[in-house]
Design an enzyme around this catalytic site. Structure first.
Site, PDB file in Angstrom:
ATOM      1  CG  ASP A  17      -2.185   0.831   1.011  1.00 48.47           C
ATOM      2  OD1 ASP A  17      -2.198   1.681   0.103  1.00 48.47           O
ATOM      3  OD2 ASP A  17      -3.162   0.633   1.757  1.00 48.47           O
ATOM      4  CG  HIS A 208      -6.524  -0.852   5.163  1.00 42.71           C
ATOM      5  ND1 HIS A 208      -5.488  -1.632   4.684  1.00 42.71           N
ATOM      6  CD2 HIS A 208      -6.502   0.270   4.402  1.00 42.71           C
ATOM      7  CE1 HIS A 208      -4.878  -1.008   3.687  1.00 42.71           C
ATOM      8  NE2 HIS A 208      -5.475   0.151   3.487  1.00 42.71           N
ATOM      9  CG  HIS A 210      -5.208   5.034   3.796  1.00 38.46           C
ATOM     10  ND1 HIS A 210      -4.056   5.105   3.059  1.00 38.46           N
ATOM     11  CD2 HIS A 210      -5.779   3.834   3.511  1.00 38.46           C
ATOM     12  CE1 HIS A 210      -3.934   3.995   2.341  1.00 38.46           C
ATOM     13  NE2 HIS A 210      -4.967   3.201   2.594  1.00 38.46           N
ATOM     14  CB  CYS A 241      -5.404   4.677  -2.774  1.00 40.22           C
ATOM     15  SG  CYS A 241      -6.222   3.683  -4.045  1.00 40.22           S
TER      16      CYS A 241
HETATM   17  P1  HMG Z   1      -9.277  -3.815 -16.982  1.00 45.28           P
HETATM   18  O1  HMG Z   1      -8.578  -2.932 -17.949  1.00 45.28           O
HETATM   19  O2  HMG Z   1     -10.760  -3.656 -16.839  1.00 45.28           O
HETATM   20  O3  HMG Z   1      -8.911  -5.361 -17.226  1.00 45.28           O
HETATM   21  O4  HMG Z   1      -8.599  -3.624 -15.571  1.00 45.28           O
HETATM   22  P2  HMG Z   1      -9.035  -6.318 -18.458  1.00 45.28           P
HETATM   23  O5  HMG Z   1      -9.344  -7.668 -17.921  1.00 45.28           O
HETATM   24  O6  HMG Z   1      -9.923  -5.737 -19.512  1.00 45.28           O
HETATM   25  O7  HMG Z   1      -7.529  -6.364 -19.020  1.00 45.28           O
HETATM   26  C1  HMG Z   1      -6.914  -5.231 -19.615  1.00 45.28           C
HETATM   27  C2  HMG Z   1      -5.405  -5.429 -19.659  1.00 45.28           C
HETATM   28  O8  HMG Z   1      -4.902  -5.552 -18.342  1.00 45.28           O
HETATM   29  C3  HMG Z   1      -4.947  -6.683 -20.399  1.00 45.28           C
HETATM   30  O9  HMG Z   1      -3.677  -6.409 -20.977  1.00 45.28           O
HETATM   31  C4  HMG Z   1      -4.751  -7.671 -19.270  1.00 45.28           C
HETATM   32  O10 HMG Z   1      -3.821  -8.675 -19.608  1.00 45.28           O
HETATM   33  C5  HMG Z   1      -4.191  -6.789 -18.194  1.00 45.28           C
HETATM   34  P3  HMG Z   1      -3.518  -5.965 -22.511  1.00 45.28           P
HETATM   35  O11 HMG Z   1      -4.150  -7.074 -23.294  1.00 45.28           O
HETATM   36  O12 HMG Z   1      -4.260  -4.664 -22.662  1.00 45.28           O
HETATM   37  O13 HMG Z   1      -2.044  -5.832 -22.656  1.00 45.28           O
HETATM   38  N1  HMG Z   1      -4.462  -7.333 -16.846  1.00 45.28           N
HETATM   39  C6  HMG Z   1      -3.510  -7.665 -15.955  1.00 45.28           C
HETATM   40  N2  HMG Z   1      -2.159  -7.567 -15.996  1.00 45.28           N
HETATM   41  C7  HMG Z   1      -1.490  -7.994 -14.905  1.00 45.28           C
HETATM   42  N3  HMG Z   1      -2.083  -8.489 -13.808  1.00 45.28           N
HETATM   43  C8  HMG Z   1      -3.418  -8.607 -13.732  1.00 45.28           C
HETATM   44  C9  HMG Z   1      -4.182  -8.183 -14.852  1.00 45.28           C
HETATM   45  N4  HMG Z   1      -5.503  -8.159 -15.095  1.00 45.28           N
HETATM   46  C10 HMG Z   1      -5.666  -7.649 -16.321  1.00 45.28           C
HETATM   47  N5  HMG Z   1      -3.982  -9.112 -12.644  1.00 45.28           N
HETATM   48  C11 HMG Z   1      -7.944  -4.392 -13.421  1.00 45.28           C
HETATM   49  C12 HMG Z   1      -9.058  -4.308 -14.433  1.00 45.28           C
HETATM   50  C13 HMG Z   1      -8.540  -4.860 -12.107  1.00 45.28           C
HETATM   51  C14 HMG Z   1      -6.900  -5.388 -13.906  1.00 45.28           C
HETATM   52  C15 HMG Z   1      -7.307  -2.987 -13.279  1.00 45.28           C
HETATM   53  O14 HMG Z   1      -8.327  -2.065 -13.044  1.00 45.28           O
HETATM   54  C16 HMG Z   1      -6.285  -2.917 -12.200  1.00 45.28           C
HETATM   55  O15 HMG Z   1      -5.221  -3.530 -12.286  1.00 45.28           O
HETATM   56  N6  HMG Z   1      -6.575  -2.165 -11.117  1.00 45.28           N
HETATM   57  C17 HMG Z   1      -5.677  -2.123  -9.995  1.00 45.28           C
HETATM   58  C18 HMG Z   1      -6.016  -0.986  -9.115  1.00 45.28           C
HETATM   59  C19 HMG Z   1      -5.113  -1.026  -7.910  1.00 45.28           C
HETATM   60  O16 HMG Z   1      -4.198  -1.815  -7.818  1.00 45.28           O
HETATM   61  N7  HMG Z   1      -5.379  -0.110  -6.960  1.00 45.28           N
HETATM   62  C20 HMG Z   1      -4.614  -0.021  -5.774  1.00 45.28           C
HETATM   63  C21 HMG Z   1      -4.787  -1.210  -4.870  1.00 45.28           C
HETATM   64  S1  HMG Z   1      -6.318  -1.167  -3.970  1.00 45.28           S
HETATM   65  C22 HMG Z   1      -5.979  -0.173  -2.583  1.00 45.28           C
HETATM   66  O17 HMG Z   1      -4.918   0.393  -2.488  1.00 45.28           O
HETATM   67  C23 HMG Z   1      -7.023  -0.095  -1.516  1.00 45.28           C
HETATM   68  C24 HMG Z   1      -6.667  -0.906  -0.257  1.00 45.28           C
HETATM   69  O18 HMG Z   1      -5.423  -0.470   0.293  1.00 45.28           O
HETATM   70  C25 HMG Z   1      -7.775  -0.689   0.801  1.00 45.28           C
HETATM   71  C26 HMG Z   1      -8.075   0.794   0.992  1.00 45.28           C
HETATM   72  O19 HMG Z   1      -7.238   1.515   1.569  1.00 45.28           O
HETATM   73  O20 HMG Z   1      -9.131   1.207   0.510  1.00 45.28           O
HETATM   74  C27 HMG Z   1      -6.560  -2.394  -0.552  1.00 45.28           C
HETATM   75 MG    MG Z   2      -5.125   1.207   1.543  1.00 44.90          MG
END
Ligand code: HMG
Ligand code: MG
Length: 302
Positions: A17, A208, A210, A241
């Site tokens: 995070d 959790h 922040h 985030c």
């Molecule tokens: P999308 O664009 O809707 O996904 O993203 P898709 O299935 O249509 O795929 C699009 C492209 O992404 C493709 O590649 C996939 O291969 C690739 P392309 O053909 O265009 O080259 N892809 C991936 N690559 C690697 N690993 C994967 C993966 N999945 C698809 N797993 C998706 C949907 C969920 C993937 C995207 O929106 C994403 O990665 N979001 C991540 C957001 C994130 O990480 N945010 C921060 C973490 S959450 C947080 O911090 C909150 C937390 O701390 C709690 C709080 O404080 O609230 C936990």
């Molecule tokens: Mg967080």
């Protein structure tokens, strides 16, 4: 007044995070040293990686290298975020002990963060949860915006209750109630935690927080009062985030440890070692750690 617990479990989330939100690229070897230091300090659970799209969060693109490079401390769980099956497969290849599916209690945030509705996210999590169960891997569910959303503002208790129930139905071992943008206050925290506890086991609910509005320690204390026993924190207060503008880091691990140890609550974590880890990563990033207790202890030593 209820009794406070004698023991609390802390999940160190700084390497994920925290570092996911850094402007500068942090090399894998620095992340590896940080994870090793935190595990050695005594955290039984370290969130070390995130298998998300590198286009969405480039900072986490080194996750496989980090998981491959760390020393596995016996008894420590190394967790990884897995938004879908692609992420799950990568996490399994990397040897993650626990996978984290992450949703939201706010529709607007769900769209911004993971590009789908809450209902669609649950459908994506179903195969991940089933695969985790089939492989005997721990499953954690994280619920963003449980206390407020940067896009839609207030989030009703009923929305939190609904997502907690869905995460519970997926078989989560633990569920995180997240204050993504650090807006919660103490009584609200208790109301949300009590609501969550109607839908899931209180002893497996994690807070959790922040620290954007400086309320995280108060909210942890308020959570302790209603029986929450698992908290997330981030060394040196790293974090934010990428999809919640202005959100600052998680509550600093050093500050949480100072609070808990002062209350006589056991954590199994060596505060001095965490201070060292915090000063190590702050020096690497070229700024002061965002931990009040960490900096105070470091200054006293010097
Ligand atoms: P999308 O664009 O809707 O996904 O993203 P898709 O299935 O249509 O795929 C699009 C492209 O992404 C493709 O590649 C996939 O291969 C690739 P392309 O053909 O265009 O080259 N892809 C991936 N690559 C690697 N690993 C994967 C993966 N999945 C698809 N797993 C998706 C949907 C969920 C993937 C995207 O929106 C994403 O990665 N979001 C991540 C957001 C994130 O990480 N945010 C921060 C973490 S959450 C947080 O911090 C909150 C937390 O701390 C709690 C709080 O404080 O609230 C936990
Ligand atoms: Mg967080």
């Amino acid at each position: 007044m209820s009794m406070l617990p004698q023991q609390v479990k802390l999940v160190e989330v700084g390497p994920r995070d925290g570092l996911q939100n850094e402007k500068q690229e942090v090399p894998a070897d620095v992340k590896i040293e940080l994870v090793n230091r935190l595990a050695d300090a005594g955290f039984v659970n370290v969130e070390a990686a995130s298998f998300v799209s590198p286009k969405w969060v480039p900072q986490m693109a080194t996750s496989a290298a980090v998981m491959a490079g760390i020393r596995r401390r016996p008894g420590t769980l190394y967790s990884a975020l897995t938004p879908n099956m692609q992420g799950f497969e990568a996490a399994m290849a990397a040897g993650a002990d626990e996978v984290v599916i992450f949703g939201s209690a706010s529709e607007a945030f769900s769209q911004k963060n993971i590009n789908c509705s809450i209902a669609e996210s649950i459908a994506r999590f179903e195969p991940v949860a089933a695969a985790a169960k089939a492989r005997g891997v721990r499953l954690r569910g994280s619920i963003s915006c449980s206390f407020g959303c940067p896009y839609q503002g207030a989030v009703p208790l009923s929305a939190v209750a609904d997502v907690v129930a869905r995460m519970a139905a997926l078989g989560c071992d633990e569920i995180d109630i997240a204050d993504t943008i650090g807006v919660a206050t103490a009584r609200q925290t208790q109301a949300v935690m009590e609501t969550a506890a109607h839908a899931f086991h209180l002893e497996r609910i994690a807070g959790h927080f922040h620290d954007t509005y400086g309320q995280a320690l108060a909210n942890i204390y308020a959570s302790l009062e209603v029986g929450v026993r698992i908290f997330h924190s981030s060394v040196a207060g790293l974090g934010g985030c990428p999809y919640a503008k202005g959100a600052t880091g998680n509550v600093a691990s050093e500050d949480v440890l100072y609070l808990l140890h002062g209350l006589g609550i056991a954590t199994g974590v060596d505060l001095d070692a965490v201070v060292d880890a915090g000063q190590f990563i702050a020096a690497h990033l070229g700024r002061k750690a965002a931990s009040r207790a960490g900096n105070a202890i470091a200054a006293k030593r010097a």
